[in-house]
Design an enzyme around this catalytic site. Sequence first.
Site, mmCIF file in Angstrom:
data_model
loop_
_atom_site.group_PDB
_atom_site.id
_atom_site.type_symbol
_atom_site.label_atom_id
_atom_site.label_comp_id
_atom_site.label_asym_id
_atom_site.label_seq_id
_atom_site.Cartn_x
_atom_site.Cartn_y
_atom_site.Cartn_z
ATOM 1 N N HIS A 16 55.363 23.456 29.133
ATOM 2 C CA HIS A 16 55.116 22.371 30.093
ATOM 3 C C HIS A 16 56.251 21.343 30.004
ATOM 4 O O HIS A 16 56.733 20.851 31.024
ATOM 5 C CB HIS A 16 53.810 21.629 29.760
ATOM 6 C CG HIS A 16 52.558 22.438 29.903
ATOM 7 N ND1 HIS A 16 51.634 22.562 28.904
ATOM 8 C CD2 HIS A 16 52.065 23.145 30.966
ATOM 9 C CE1 HIS A 16 50.608 23.300 29.325
ATOM 10 N NE2 HIS A 16 50.856 23.682 30.571
ATOM 11 N N LYS A 40 35.451 22.459 33.431
ATOM 12 C CA LYS A 40 36.396 23.188 32.578
ATOM 13 C C LYS A 40 36.144 22.776 31.138
ATOM 14 O O LYS A 40 36.182 21.578 30.827
ATOM 15 C CB LYS A 40 37.845 22.868 32.972
ATOM 16 C CG LYS A 40 38.320 23.700 34.152
ATOM 17 C CD LYS A 40 39.829 23.854 34.139
ATOM 18 C CE LYS A 40 40.300 24.771 35.242
ATOM 19 N NZ LYS A 40 41.736 25.018 35.214
ATOM 20 N N ARG A 89 55.472 31.536 34.936
ATOM 21 C CA ARG A 89 56.000 32.178 33.729
ATOM 22 C C ARG A 89 56.306 33.652 33.965
ATOM 23 O O ARG A 89 57.379 34.134 33.667
ATOM 24 C CB ARG A 89 54.980 32.064 32.581
ATOM 25 C CG ARG A 89 54.841 30.676 32.025
ATOM 26 C CD ARG A 89 53.598 30.563 31.207
ATOM 27 N NE ARG A 89 52.424 30.884 32.017
ATOM 28 C CZ ARG A 89 51.174 30.767 31.612
ATOM 29 N NH1 ARG A 89 50.914 30.394 30.382
ATOM 30 N NH2 ARG A 89 50.177 31.051 32.423
ATOM 31 N N SER A 127 48.601 27.211 26.732
ATOM 32 C CA SER A 127 47.755 26.340 25.901
ATOM 33 C C SER A 127 46.711 27.177 25.169
ATOM 34 O O SER A 127 46.398 26.914 24.013
ATOM 35 C CB SER A 127 47.062 25.290 26.764
ATOM 36 O OG SER A 127 48.012 24.489 27.416
HETATM 37 O O1 PNS Z 1 46.922 24.057 34.006
HETATM 38 P P1 PNS Z 1 46.036 24.768 34.997
HETATM 39 O O2 PNS Z 1 44.626 24.865 34.461
HETATM 40 O O3 PNS Z 1 46.600 26.094 35.423
HETATM 41 O O4 PNS Z 1 45.994 23.821 36.305
HETATM 42 C C1 PNS Z 1 45.201 24.140 37.415
HETATM 43 C C2 PNS Z 1 45.052 22.958 38.375
HETATM 44 C C3 PNS Z 1 44.573 21.717 37.643
HETATM 45 C C4 PNS Z 1 46.384 22.647 39.024
HETATM 46 C C5 PNS Z 1 44.039 23.381 39.491
HETATM 47 O O5 PNS Z 1 42.885 23.906 38.865
HETATM 48 C C6 PNS Z 1 43.634 22.250 40.407
HETATM 49 O O6 PNS Z 1 44.415 21.752 41.177
HETATM 50 N N1 PNS Z 1 42.373 21.810 40.293
HETATM 51 C C7 PNS Z 1 41.812 20.742 41.082
HETATM 52 C C8 PNS Z 1 40.758 21.262 42.045
HETATM 53 C C9 PNS Z 1 41.384 21.771 43.326
HETATM 54 O O7 PNS Z 1 42.109 21.074 44.003
HETATM 55 N N2 PNS Z 1 41.068 23.032 43.689
HETATM 56 C C10 PNS Z 1 41.548 23.615 44.929
HETATM 57 C C11 PNS Z 1 42.797 24.462 44.745
HETATM 58 S S1 PNS Z 1 42.409 25.969 43.893
#
Ligand code: PNS
Length: 159
Positions: A16, A40, A89, A127
């Site tokens: 990150h 989560k 990645r 993570s």
């Molecule tokens: O680090 P991550 O868990 O891969 O990040 C994922 C994240 C936080 C970017 C994604 O889950 C997110 O944007 N969540 C907020 C809810 C949302 O907007 N959902 C609609 C798009 S799938």
Amino acid sequence: MEVIYPGSFDPVTNGHLDIIERCSKKFGRVTVAVLNNNAKNTLFTVEERKDMLKEVVRKYNNVEVDSFSGLLIDYAKEKGIFTVVRGLRVISDFEYEMQMSLINKKLCKDIETIMMVSDSRYSFLSSSVVKEIAEFGGDISCLVPKNVEKELVKKIKRR
Ligand code: PNS
């Protein structure tokens, strides 16, 4: 240009950080946005995740750390920042990222997602992997910043 770099950051890894550093060079302002979503199951609270991030991005004067709950597009609208950066990645990341990017676009036509290819040094890093290694007492010193290593060891001892 201003960008949002969203994620769970549970916890932030060197992968990150590499993306954050590269964003700070390419873009005028970077908002690292930590997802605060009760659904989560995270190891660290949102405050803990933010604090660890704040410590490691202190050296970049155009990077700020914030958190959001709910939809990313609503957060983007609230901030007035419509460019999202995500790290890629490996090819298997692509499917999920593509879906997220398209859903976000469907929900808000102004949103653009930029996918930044992770440095190959970090293509195996996540993570979850870091948490698993730490759980079993493995060495994570080359995978996360020093402060994160300290917090992880502390957290796991307490459980
Ligand atoms: O680090 P991550 O868990 O891969 O990040 C994922 C994240 C936080 C970017 C994604 O889950 C997110 O944007 N969540 C907020 C809810 C949302 O907007 N959902 C609609 C798009 S799938």
